[in-house]
Motif scaffolding. Structure first.
Motif, PDB file in Angstrom:
ATOM      1  N   GLU A   1      -6.128  11.059   3.949  1.00 35.79           N
ATOM      2  CA  GLU A   1      -6.672   9.781   4.403  1.00 35.79           C
ATOM      3  C   GLU A   1      -7.437   9.083   3.280  1.00 35.79           C
ATOM      4  N   ARG A   2      -8.093   9.856   2.409  1.00 33.96           N
ATOM      5  CA  ARG A   2      -8.722   9.244   1.231  1.00 33.96           C
ATOM      6  C   ARG A   2      -7.675   8.639   0.312  1.00 33.96           C
ATOM      7  N   SER A   3      -6.543   9.323   0.187  1.00 32.61           N
ATOM      8  CA  SER A   3      -5.449   8.822  -0.645  1.00 32.61           C
ATOM      9  C   SER A   3      -4.936   7.487  -0.117  1.00 32.61           C
ATOM     10  N   TRP A   4      -4.808   7.380   1.203  1.00 33.88           N
ATOM     11  CA  TRP A   4      -4.323   6.126   1.788  1.00 33.88           C
ATOM     12  C   TRP A   4      -5.349   5.008   1.618  1.00 33.88           C
ATOM     13  N   MET A   5      -6.624   5.330   1.822  1.00 31.16           N
ATOM     14  CA  MET A   5      -7.668   4.320   1.619  1.00 31.16           C
ATOM     15  C   MET A   5      -7.630   3.794   0.192  1.00 31.16           C
ATOM     16  N   ASN A   6      -7.414   4.681  -0.767  1.00 29.41           N
ATOM     17  CA  ASN A   6      -7.338   4.284  -2.167  1.00 29.41           C
ATOM     18  C   ASN A   6      -6.114   3.414  -2.425  1.00 29.41           C
ATOM     19  N   ALA A   7      -5.002   3.749  -1.768  1.00 32.23           N
ATOM     20  CA  ALA A   7      -3.766   2.977  -1.955  1.00 32.23           C
ATOM     21  C   ALA A   7      -3.885   1.561  -1.403  1.00 32.23           C
ATOM     22  N   LEU A   8      -4.716   1.372  -0.382  1.00 30.03           N
ATOM     23  CA  LEU A   8      -4.896   0.047   0.210  1.00 30.03           C
ATOM     24  C   LEU A   8      -5.643  -0.909  -0.724  1.00 30.03           C
ATOM     25  N   ILE A   9      -6.378  -0.346  -1.691  1.00 26.97           N
ATOM     26  CA  ILE A   9      -7.082  -1.179  -2.662  1.00 26.97           C
ATOM     27  C   ILE A   9      -6.078  -1.679  -3.701  1.00 26.97           C
TER      28      ILE A   9
ATOM     29  N   ALA B   1       5.170   2.366 -12.536  1.00 24.96           N
ATOM     30  CA  ALA B   1       3.746   2.644 -12.782  1.00 24.96           C
ATOM     31  C   ALA B   1       3.227   1.913 -14.008  1.00 24.96           C
ATOM     32  N   THR B   2       4.119   1.547 -14.934  1.00 27.42           N
ATOM     33  CA  THR B   2       3.680   0.864 -16.157  1.00 27.42           C
ATOM     34  C   THR B   2       3.202  -0.562 -15.885  1.00 27.42           C
ATOM     35  N   TYR B   3       3.415  -1.048 -14.652  1.00 38.57           N
ATOM     36  CA  TYR B   3       2.958  -2.398 -14.283  1.00 38.57           C
ATOM     37  C   TYR B   3       1.669  -2.369 -13.463  1.00 38.57           C
ATOM     38  N   TYR B   4       1.202  -1.179 -13.112  1.00 39.08           N
ATOM     39  CA  TYR B   4       0.059  -1.044 -12.210  1.00 39.08           C
ATOM     40  C   TYR B   4      -1.210  -0.711 -12.998  1.00 39.08           C
ATOM     41  N   PRO B   5      -2.202  -1.589 -13.008  1.00 43.32           N
ATOM     42  CA  PRO B   5      -3.468  -1.303 -13.706  1.00 43.32           C
ATOM     43  C   PRO B   5      -4.173  -0.059 -13.171  1.00 43.32           C
ATOM     44  N   SER B   6      -3.890   0.316 -11.938  1.00 45.51           N
ATOM     45  CA  SER B   6      -4.496   1.524 -11.365  1.00 45.51           C
ATOM     46  C   SER B   6      -3.836   2.792 -11.864  1.00 45.51           C
ATOM     47  N   ALA B   7      -2.667   2.647 -12.522  1.00 43.54           N
ATOM     48  CA  ALA B   7      -1.927   3.822 -12.980  1.00 43.54           C
ATOM     49  C   ALA B   7      -1.816   3.916 -14.498  1.00 43.54           C
ATOM     50  N   THR B   8      -2.134   2.822 -15.200  1.00 45.48           N
ATOM     51  CA  THR B   8      -2.038   2.832 -16.658  1.00 45.48           C
ATOM     52  C   THR B   8      -3.111   1.931 -17.267  1.00 45.48           C
ATOM     53  N   LYS B   9      -3.542   2.263 -18.453  1.00 46.84           N
ATOM     54  CA  LYS B   9      -4.609   1.488 -19.101  1.00 46.84           C
ATOM     55  C   LYS B   9      -4.096   0.161 -19.649  1.00 46.84           C
TER      56      LYS B   9
ATOM     57  N   LEU C   1       1.013   6.032  -7.494  1.00 43.17           N
ATOM     58  CA  LEU C   1      -0.067   6.889  -7.995  1.00 43.17           C
ATOM     59  C   LEU C   1       0.333   8.358  -7.994  1.00 43.17           C
ATOM     60  N   GLN C   2       1.297   8.709  -7.141  1.00 40.99           N
ATOM     61  CA  GLN C   2       1.786  10.091  -7.110  1.00 40.99           C
ATOM     62  C   GLN C   2       2.918  10.331  -8.102  1.00 40.99           C
ATOM     63  N   HIS C   3       3.547   9.251  -8.572  1.00 41.88           N
ATOM     64  CA  HIS C   3       4.689   9.352  -9.494  1.00 41.88           C
ATOM     65  C   HIS C   3       4.441   8.444 -10.698  1.00 41.88           C
ATOM     66  N   GLN C   4       3.429   8.778 -11.466  1.00 41.14           N
ATOM     67  CA  GLN C   4       2.999   7.887 -12.548  1.00 41.14           C
ATOM     68  C   GLN C   4       3.921   7.912 -13.755  1.00 41.14           C
ATOM     69  N   SER C   5       4.916   8.784 -13.747  1.00 37.17           N
ATOM     70  CA  SER C   5       5.902   8.765 -14.844  1.00 37.17           C
ATOM     71  C   SER C   5       7.018   7.754 -14.567  1.00 37.17           C
ATOM     72  N   ASP C   6       7.046   7.185 -13.361  1.00 39.40           N
ATOM     73  CA  ASP C   6       8.073   6.198 -13.033  1.00 39.40           C
ATOM     74  C   ASP C   6       7.817   4.888 -13.780  1.00 39.40           C
ATOM     75  N   GLU C   7       8.874   4.184 -14.076  1.00 42.78           N
ATOM     76  CA  GLU C   7       8.783   2.907 -14.788  1.00 42.78           C
ATOM     77  C   GLU C   7       7.865   1.920 -14.076  1.00 42.78           C
TER      78      GLU C   7
ATOM     79  N   ALA D   1       0.834  -1.206   0.000  1.00 40.83           N
ATOM     80  CA  ALA D   1       0.000   0.000   0.000  1.00 40.83           C
ATOM     81  C   ALA D   1       0.868   1.254   0.000  1.00 40.83           C
ATOM     82  N   ALA D   2       1.962   1.224   0.772  1.00 34.55           N
ATOM     83  CA  ALA D   2       2.869   2.375   0.807  1.00 34.55           C
ATOM     84  C   ALA D   2       3.452   2.647  -0.577  1.00 34.55           C
TER      85      ALA D   2
END
Length: 353
Positions: A216-224, A75-83, A67-73, A60-61
């Motif tokens: 706190e909303r950001s953290w709740m979202n990150a836990l998903i 992020a290209t593996y995370y469905p929550s950050a890329t289509k 999600l805050q650094h979506q230009s990082d490599e 989650a961390a």
């Protein structure tokens, strides 16, 4: 706060991969198995406070930072950050580099944040239990939730439900649609037949989540988990829909405060104490004290205790009626509430009375 050794942490990541991630998150399954082999990442987790699940907290961390650094490599593996995410099997090298790059931010989250998923979909198995209790007691329910997080499960009556692709109440207009697959061995699953009537909605947590707070909303979202877009949409819809004026959330230790909090539920309501998965963060003595607290309450008034992760991973319903305890192992549940298998029908609990 106490340290846990690397061998134990590694075993937790393997169990997490085997028991939680298979068929649910391929990305986290891959990362968990690789993390279990990384001395540096395991050392990063050594300072995690006792009781907190290391895999969930670490991932989650990292997820929040991704999600805050979506230009990082990574992020290209995370469905929550890329289509169009890359294959998760190749994600670990980027994950390791990312953790080194943002080590300070990750350490801060590991030390200060808690795993507090407010998993609304778990209401899929709470709803039929509460419905049967109300049907049998013929009184409105007084709900008391331990480990309530943001309190969204206390609105179990306000969501729409679909069981095995069939809507429970087609006229329900809630934008929060909870869908679950149910198996019922040996008999046809009986859907809830009455509309829930809830009086008291009371939740307690060591750290109550304020969903009006952006951090706190950001953290709740990150836990998903990254692949679980439906869970993310459900959380957003619930935040917009529920009326938080109808719920009382108290910050404190739910076990030590339990008897005091139970007194806030009027005798005209059926007291239902419940918690979903929070007990997996409790040491054995705390679990035992929790059961003792419920027993003491049960000597003073009728009470239902709905829970898992105390004796085992199954969903249990304990009923104290006139001071006598009746117990039922109700179901085996998928961790996020998307499916459950009924072991014994709820009717058999009341047949014991």
């Amino acid at each position: 706060m106490s340290k846990i050794n690397q061998k134990e942490i590694a075993e937790r990541f393997i169990r997490f991969a085997d028991n939680e991630c298979v068929a649910s998150s391929r990305l986290y399954e891959v990362l968990a198995r690789e993390t279990a082999q990384s001395e540096w990442l395991l050392s990063l987790c050594e300072e995690i406070p006792e009781g907190q699940p290391a895999p969930n907290l670490l991932f989650a961390a990292v997820h929040e930072l991704v999600l805050q650094h979506q230009s990082d490599e990574l992020a290209t593996y995370y469905p929550s950050a890329t289509k169009n995410p890359k294959q998760p099997e190749n994600a670990f090298p980027s994950f390791l580099v990312f953790c080194h790059t943002y080590e300070d931010e990750i350490r801060n989250r590991l030390m200060t944040r808690r795993v507090q998923t407010n998993e609304i979909q778990r209401c899929s198995y709470l709803y039929p239990i509460f419905s049967m209790i109300q049907q049998q007691t013929k009184r409105p329910l007084g709900l008391l939730e331990i480990g309530t997080s943001a309190g969204l499960q206390l609105f179990v009556d306000q969501y729409a439900y679909v069981y095995n692709d069939v809507p429970l109440n087609p006229t329900n207009t809630s934008s929060v649609i909870i869908s679950a697959t149910i198996e019922s061995k040996g008999s046809i699953y009986q859907k809830p037949r009455i509309r829930l009537e809830i009086g008291t909605r009371l939740g307690v947590d060591l750290n109550v989540i304020d969903l009006t707070d952006e951090a706190e909303r950001s953290w709740m979202n990150a836990l998903i988990w990254p692949e679980h877009d439906t869970r993310r949409q459900m959380l957003d819809a619930a935040i917009q829909e529920v009326n938080f004026d109808k719920v009382t959330l108290i910050e404190g230790d739910g076990v030590t405060l339990l008897e005091e909090l139970a007194m806030r539920v009027p005798e005209t309501e059926t007291l239902c104490i419940f918690h979903t998965h929070v007990a997996n963060q409790m040491p054995r003595p705390v679990k035992e004290e929790l059961l003792e607290q419920v027993k003491r309450i049960g000597q003073q008034r009728d009470v239902f205790h709905i829970y898992n992760n105390v004796q085992d991973r199954f969903l249990h319903v304990d009923m104290y009626q006139s001071g006598c305890l009746m117990e039922l192992t109700y179901a085996e549940t998928e961790g996020h509430g998307r499916a459950f298998r009924v072991i014994r029908p709820l009717e058999s609990l009341f047949a014991q009375a």
